[in-house]
Every structure is written in structure tokens, then in C-alpha cells.
Motif scaffolding. Structure first.
Motif, PDB file in Angstrom:
ATOM      1  N   THR A 106       0.165   5.131  -8.743  1.00  0.00           N
ATOM      2  CA  THR A 106       1.215   5.142  -7.734  1.00  0.00           C
ATOM      3  C   THR A 106       1.961   3.814  -7.800  1.00  0.00           C
ATOM      4  N   THR A 107       2.617   3.434  -6.733  1.00  0.00           N
ATOM      5  CA  THR A 107       3.260   2.122  -6.621  1.00  0.00           C
ATOM      6  C   THR A 107       2.926   1.537  -5.255  1.00  0.00           C
ATOM      7  N   ALA A 108       3.043   0.222  -5.152  1.00  0.00           N
ATOM      8  CA  ALA A 108       2.822  -0.424  -3.864  1.00  0.00           C
ATOM      9  C   ALA A 108       3.858   0.072  -2.846  1.00  0.00           C
ATOM     10  N   TYR A 109       5.065   0.357  -3.332  1.00  0.00           N
ATOM     11  CA  TYR A 109       6.107   0.871  -2.436  1.00  0.00           C
ATOM     12  C   TYR A 109       5.665   2.190  -1.788  1.00  0.00           C
ATOM     13  N   GLU A 110       5.123   3.089  -2.596  1.00  0.00           N
ATOM     14  CA  GLU A 110       4.730   4.399  -2.080  1.00  0.00           C
ATOM     15  C   GLU A 110       3.572   4.274  -1.095  1.00  0.00           C
ATOM     16  N   VAL A 111       2.607   3.434  -1.405  1.00  0.00           N
ATOM     17  CA  VAL A 111       1.468   3.259  -0.496  1.00  0.00           C
ATOM     18  C   VAL A 111       1.939   2.641   0.812  1.00  0.00           C
ATOM     19  N   ARG A 112       2.776   1.611   0.716  1.00  0.00           N
ATOM     20  CA  ARG A 112       3.297   0.973   1.937  1.00  0.00           C
ATOM     21  C   ARG A 112       4.079   1.957   2.794  1.00  0.00           C
ATOM     22  N   GLU A 113       4.859   2.809   2.159  1.00  0.00           N
ATOM     23  CA  GLU A 113       5.611   3.820   2.903  1.00  0.00           C
ATOM     24  C   GLU A 113       4.682   4.756   3.669  1.00  0.00           C
ATOM     25  N   LEU A 114       3.624   5.222   2.999  1.00  0.00           N
ATOM     26  CA  LEU A 114       2.664   6.098   3.667  1.00  0.00           C
ATOM     27  C   LEU A 114       1.979   5.388   4.827  1.00  0.00           C
ATOM     28  N   MET A 115       1.777   4.100   4.694  1.00  0.00           N
ATOM     29  CA  MET A 115       1.138   3.331   5.756  1.00  0.00           C
ATOM     30  C   MET A 115       2.070   3.067   6.923  1.00  0.00           C
ATOM     31  N   GLY A 116       3.364   3.261   6.716  1.00  0.00           N
ATOM     32  CA  GLY A 116       4.325   3.047   7.793  1.00  0.00           C
ATOM     33  C   GLY A 116       4.660   1.584   8.036  1.00  0.00           C
ATOM     34  N   LEU A 117       4.486   0.723   7.008  1.00  0.00           N
ATOM     35  CA  LEU A 117       4.795  -0.697   7.155  1.00  0.00           C
ATOM     36  C   LEU A 117       6.232  -0.976   6.716  1.00  0.00           C
ATOM     37  N   ALA A 118       6.796  -2.038   7.262  1.00  0.00           N
ATOM     38  CA  ALA A 118       8.160  -2.431   6.899  1.00  0.00           C
ATOM     39  C   ALA A 118       8.200  -2.905   5.448  1.00  0.00           C
ATOM     40  N   ASN A 119       9.348  -2.758   4.812  1.00  0.00           N
ATOM     41  CA  ASN A 119       9.521  -3.091   3.402  1.00  0.00           C
ATOM     42  C   ASN A 119       9.875  -4.567   3.253  1.00  0.00           C
ATOM     43  N   ASN A 120       8.843  -5.427   3.285  1.00  0.00           N
ATOM     44  CA  ASN A 120       9.083  -6.854   3.115  1.00  0.00           C
ATOM     45  C   ASN A 120       7.917  -7.489   2.369  1.00  0.00           C
ATOM     46  N   GLY A 121       8.146  -8.724   1.926  1.00  0.00           N
ATOM     47  CA  GLY A 121       7.159  -9.407   1.115  1.00  0.00           C
ATOM     48  C   GLY A 121       5.836  -9.640   1.818  1.00  0.00           C
ATOM     49  N   GLU A 122       5.883  -9.912   3.111  1.00  0.00           N
ATOM     50  CA  GLU A 122       4.657 -10.147   3.852  1.00  0.00           C
ATOM     51  C   GLU A 122       3.725  -8.932   3.798  1.00  0.00           C
ATOM     52  N   ASN A 123       4.315  -7.736   3.926  1.00  0.00           N
ATOM     53  CA  ASN A 123       3.485  -6.530   3.906  1.00  0.00           C
ATOM     54  C   ASN A 123       2.947  -6.214   2.510  1.00  0.00           C
ATOM     55  N   TYR A 124       3.678  -6.592   1.453  1.00  0.00           N
ATOM     56  CA  TYR A 124       3.134  -6.405   0.109  1.00  0.00           C
ATOM     57  C   TYR A 124       1.984  -7.387  -0.137  1.00  0.00           C
ATOM     58  N   HIS A 125       2.050  -8.560   0.498  1.00  0.00           N
ATOM     59  CA  HIS A 125       0.922  -9.483   0.436  1.00  0.00           C
ATOM     60  C   HIS A 125      -0.269  -8.920   1.218  1.00  0.00           C
ATOM     61  N   ARG A 126      -0.030  -8.397   2.402  1.00  0.00           N
ATOM     62  CA  ARG A 126      -1.114  -7.816   3.212  1.00  0.00           C
ATOM     63  C   ARG A 126      -1.753  -6.634   2.483  1.00  0.00           C
ATOM     64  N   LEU A 127      -0.921  -5.822   1.818  1.00  0.00           N
ATOM     65  CA  LEU A 127      -1.449  -4.682   1.077  1.00  0.00           C
ATOM     66  C   LEU A 127      -2.325  -5.153  -0.083  1.00  0.00           C
ATOM     67  N   ARG A 128      -1.896  -6.221  -0.774  1.00  0.00           N
ATOM     68  CA  ARG A 128      -2.700  -6.769  -1.871  1.00  0.00           C
ATOM     69  C   ARG A 128      -4.056  -7.221  -1.360  1.00  0.00           C
ATOM     70  N   GLN A 129      -4.068  -7.948  -0.266  1.00  0.00           N
ATOM     71  CA  GLN A 129      -5.327  -8.430   0.296  1.00  0.00           C
ATOM     72  C   GLN A 129      -6.217  -7.266   0.742  1.00  0.00           C
ATOM     73  N   SER A 130      -5.601  -6.242   1.308  1.00  0.00           N
ATOM     74  CA  SER A 130      -6.345  -5.084   1.800  1.00  0.00           C
ATOM     75  C   SER A 130      -7.022  -4.338   0.651  1.00  0.00           C
ATOM     76  N   ILE A 131      -6.269  -4.095  -0.422  1.00  0.00           N
ATOM     77  CA  ILE A 131      -6.826  -3.380  -1.583  1.00  0.00           C
ATOM     78  C   ILE A 131      -7.964  -4.178  -2.194  1.00  0.00           C
ATOM     79  N   ARG A 132      -7.833  -5.497  -2.272  1.00  0.00           N
ATOM     80  CA  ARG A 132      -8.888  -6.332  -2.847  1.00  0.00           C
ATOM     81  C   ARG A 132     -10.140  -6.320  -1.974  1.00  0.00           C
ATOM     82  N   ARG A 133      -9.968  -6.373  -0.652  1.00  0.00           N
ATOM     83  CA  ARG A 133     -11.136  -6.315   0.230  1.00  0.00           C
ATOM     84  C   ARG A 133     -11.915  -5.021   0.017  1.00  0.00           C
TER      85      ARG A 133
END
Length: 465
Positions: free
Chosen positions: A85-112
Motif C-alpha cells: 500500500t502507501t502511507a497516504y492510503e493508510v493515513r486516509e483510512l485512519m482519518g488523519l490530516a495530510n501533513n508531515g507530523e501525521n506521517y511521522h506519527r504513522l512511522r512511529q506507530s508501525i515501528r512500535r
């Protein structure tokens, strides 16, 4: 890329939702990298031992996991367990805003989630002993991970939104989803819940209120000490547990998921009590049938909830169309969905048999077959009795003894049975004639009268008992 509806219904594996590994806290002490719990909810006891090098999963990690599980289902549950998939698609499903902070949060979440390893124990008692047995299994949320991230002038690492993001689900997690051990979460409700703790609590409540037969409890009561661990709350202070749950309760009440949420009692005697609002939850079995016909995940879930009684009819209609169309139906999922949503558009052929009519016809056939079998058995029995009627009294008794014992064992005592055997063998009572009389009396519901007559023959000097 799978096109994402604005408020999709999401898929979530049931067992992992019950484990309580992902804390509903928005923040946790990331210095705690090993922990264990044991708790019982709805008669299910779990023992959890976890190693979490990146800190315990929490906050948006629930949304991350559910979104990737949903994509796994949307992609047809690939046999290799990979979700591309893409980080964009996962973030969209999560309902998060499209910004750099949320792509950082998503990275940390996937790693945890990727670094978390868990051993889960299910408790059972050995019958007739005081021993308790634990069946243990090691599980992982993710077993493989490929992603691209970037840094910009010392900014925190963030996933590149359009780069391929590949995640391999853990074997147990993927196999369980593939086997249908999952729940469908209401995407519209998740979209309305603003805070991660409320979304996490909704997921946990849905998993624990579900019975093994698929029925959903109207009410759920759990000791607060157990519920704290089931929801991943890391504090053991009752006041802080209550405070953490209170805000989530408010959101779930305001969005009409819960009718009532209270914590009664104090200290270790406190109990969390939930009453759920009436909802039209989709039957997972019907969702799977619609998915197999080609209906999208979100639409299948909605249609199964709205038209459960007509799903079989729609699938039967699809079969009819597929047989009639030489090149096959080009969009079977669309046809099934449209048939359910707009039934007036479709004129059913005269020979179309609805599932309800099929069930009625099958029931009628079974009934007729049963009656026919009974008639054949009756005819055979009559022929056998007629043939046996020519035999000697002793032969008749030997042949009919077991049948008469079955018919009379509740009505005659030992002395009466002995007297019957004597009279039958000497010919004063015909065993064949008696059998026929008892069977006919049973058919007329006149067994008592027939038994009374028999008892008078056995001992006319005594009153009938």
C-alpha cells in the motif's frame, strides 16, 4: 490502490482486539519495554507477556492496525500475508490530516507494532482436579516491513506518502482473519469519534461483547481491576482509571454507541457496567458471502446490515444471471448490490425460486419423505405381523418380546410382565395381536385405555393401578 470511501467499515481480528496489548492511553511511559498482565472478561481469561522495545503500543496504534487489517481484507487476504500500500492510503483510512507530523506519527506507530512480541496464554481448568492449564502461543502484529522515509533539515523522520509501504501481517493474525475470526467496525462511528482513546475503547468493547456464536451482548459488566488491564491502562490507581475511561465514555454516549456507562462501587469492588444502544450490526457470514460475490468491503457490510433477509435471494439471482449470460456477468458485485438496494428495478422470471421458497419446498419434501417412510415401515410391519400370526404362541412371543417390552416397560411391574409372558406363551394372549392393538392405540392416542384392558386380563381379581 484501493479507493477508500469516506467512512468505510473496517475489519478487525477478534482475538488480538481482546488481548489488550494496545493501550487506550494517548501517552505511555516508553521506558517500560516489558510487561505482563492477566485478566478475565466475559468468562475468557488471558495471560499476556509482552516485549515492546519501542514502548507499548498506544494511541493511534489501534487505528494503524485496524486500517492495515482492513486493507489486507480488501486485497483478498493474500496467501503470503503481505499488504502492499502507501502511507497516504493508510493515513486516509485512519482519518488523519495530510501533513508531515501525521506521517511521522504513522512511522512511529508501525515501528512500535512491528517490534512488539507477545506470548498469549488461554486458561482452562482440568476436569476433576484443582489444576489450571495454560495454552500459550507467541504472536506478532507484523512479521515483515518495508518502507521509505525522509528527513528535512533535522526534522523528525516521516514516511514518504506515495512510496510503496509493504507490511507482512503476523501469521496468526492473518490466518485468523482469513478464517473469518474478525469483527466489522462501524466506519461512520469511528469517523465521528475524535480521540484515539474513544476509538480504542469502542474496538475493545465490540470484541468482548461478542459471544462465540456471534451474538452481541446487550450489557457487559467487568470488574474495574480486570477492565483496566483489558483496555491496556497502565495505572493501578482507581481514580486515574476512572478519569481515563470517563472521556471515552462521554464520546461513546454522545455518539449513541452506548446507552449507559457507569462505574459502580469503590476500590477493588468497583465494576464497569455498559449498556449498548441498538445497532444494525452486519452478520460477518453475510458479509463474507457478499464479498465472495464481488461486493466491496464497505458496501457488503452496509448491505448485510440493511438487508440481511434478502442476501440469499440476491446471490440466487446472480447465479441465474450468470447462467443466462454467455460471457458471464461483467460486474457481479455491482449487480448484487443494486438488486438489494433497488429491488423494484428487477422483474424476476416466473420460474425464479427465492431462498425462502426453496426452504419451504425442502421442508415440504422432508415432511413428505418422512411420511412416506413411515407408511412403508407400517406396511412392512403389517406384513411381518400377518406372517407371524400363523406361528405358534411361543414363536410369536419370542419374536415380539423386545417390541412389547419397549411398549410396556413404563406400564407393567415385574409381576405383571411375568404374567404376560406366561399367558402369551400358552396362547391365552396373542403376542402379535397385542402388538397390533398397542400400535393402533398409540396412533389414536388411546394407550391408557388399552393398557387398562391388558392389566385386567393379567389379573382380573385386582383393581387396575
Amino acid at each position: 490502490m484501493v479507493k477508500k470511501p469516506k467512512t468505510p467499515n473496517l475489519h478487525d481480528e477478534l482475538n488480538f482486539a481482546r488481548f489488550g496489548v494496545i493501550s487506550m492511553h494517548s501517552r505511555v511511559d516508553q521506558g517500560v519495554t516489558t510487561w505482563n498482565t492477566e485478566f478475565t472478561v466475559n468468562a475468557r481469561t488471558f495471560r499476556i507477556e509482552a516485549i515492546t522495545p519501542q514502548g507499548r503500543p498506544h494511541g493511534i496504534d489501534t487505528d494503524t492496525l485496524v486500517s492495515l487489517e482492513t486493507l489486507f481484507v480488501a486485497h483478498g487476504c493474500p496467501e503470503d500475508n503481505w499488504v502492499h500500500t502507501t502511507a497516504y492510503e493508510v493515513r486516509e483510512l485512519m482519518g488523519l490530516a495530510n501533513n508531515g507530523e501525521n506521517y511521522h506519527r504513522l512511522r512511529q506507530s508501525i515501528r512500535r507494532l512491528y517490534f512488539t512480541s507477545v506470548i498469549v496464554g488461554r486458561k482452562s481448568s482440568l476436569t476433576g482436579t484443582q489444576k489450571v492449564r495454560w495454552d500459550n502461543v507467541g504472536v506478532r502484529f507484523f512479521e515483515g516491513l518495508r518502507y521509505r522515509d525522509s528527513e528535512d533539515d533535522g526534522e523528525l523522520s516521516a514516511l514518504e506518502s506515495e512510496a510503496t509501504l509493504s507490511i507482512r501481517l503476523g501469521e496468526q493474525l492473518a490466518d485468523s482473519i482469513r478464517a473469518g475470526i474478525s469483527q466489522v467496525l462501524d466506519g461512520q462511528l469511528l469517523h465521528r469519534l475524535e480521540q484515539p482513546p474513544a476509538r480504542a475503547l469502542y474496538r475493545t468493547l465490540q470484541a468482548h461483547r461478542r459471544q462465540d456464536d456471534g451474538q452481541m451482548l446487550k450489557e457487559l459488566q467487568v470488574p474495574l481491576t480486570e477492565w483496566r488491564q483489558a483496555t491496556g491502562l497502565t495505572t493501578d490507581r482507581s481514580d486515574l482509571v476512572r478519569r481515563a475511561l470517563a472521556s471515552a465514555h462521554e464520546e461513546l454516549l454522545a455518539n449513541h454507541y452506548l446507552e449507559r456507562a457507569v462505574i459502580e462501587g469503590r476500590g477493588k469492588a468497583a465494576v464497569a457496567q455498559y449498556t449498548f444502544a441498538d445497532t444494525h450490526a452486519a452478520d460477518p457470514a453475510l458479509v463474507r458471502l457478499l464479498r465472495q460475490a464481488g461486493v466491496t468491503v464497505a458496501r457488503a457490510t452496509a448491505l448485510a446490515g440493511q438487508h440481511p433477509e434478502r442476501v440469499e435471494e440476491a446471490l440466487r439471482f446472480l447465479e441465474l444471471r450468470q447462467r443466462a449470460a454467455q460471457g458471464g456477468v461483467r460486474n457481479p458485485g455491482g449487480l448484487v448490490a443494486d438488486f438489494l438496494e433497488h429491488p423494484a428495478k428487477y422483474d424476476l422470471p416466473a420460474d425464479f425460486v427465492t431462498p425462502e421458497r426453496q426452504r419451504q419446498e425442502r421442508a415440504s419434501q422432508v415432511k413428505e419423505q418422512k411420511l412416506s417412510a413411515e407408511r412403508e415401515a407400517q406396511t412392512l410391519r403389517e406384513a411381518q405381523l400377518n406372517q407371524l400370526g400363523e406361528a405358534s404362541p411361543a414363536e410369536q412371543w419370542t419374536a415380539q418380546r423386545a417390541t412389547l417390552q419397549m411398549l410396556l416397560k413404563k406400564h407393567l411391574n415385574a409381576a405383571q410382565w411375568s404374567q404376560l409372558e406366561h399367558l402369551a406363551q400358552c396362547g391365552e394372549i396373542g403376542a402379535v395381536a397385542l402388538t397390533r392393538e398397542l400400535l393402533e392405540a398409540t396412533a389414536r392416542s388411546a394407550v391408557k385405555e388399552q393398557i387398562d384392558q391388558l392389566k385386567r386380563k393379567l389379573n382380573p381379581l385386582l383393581p387396575v393401578e
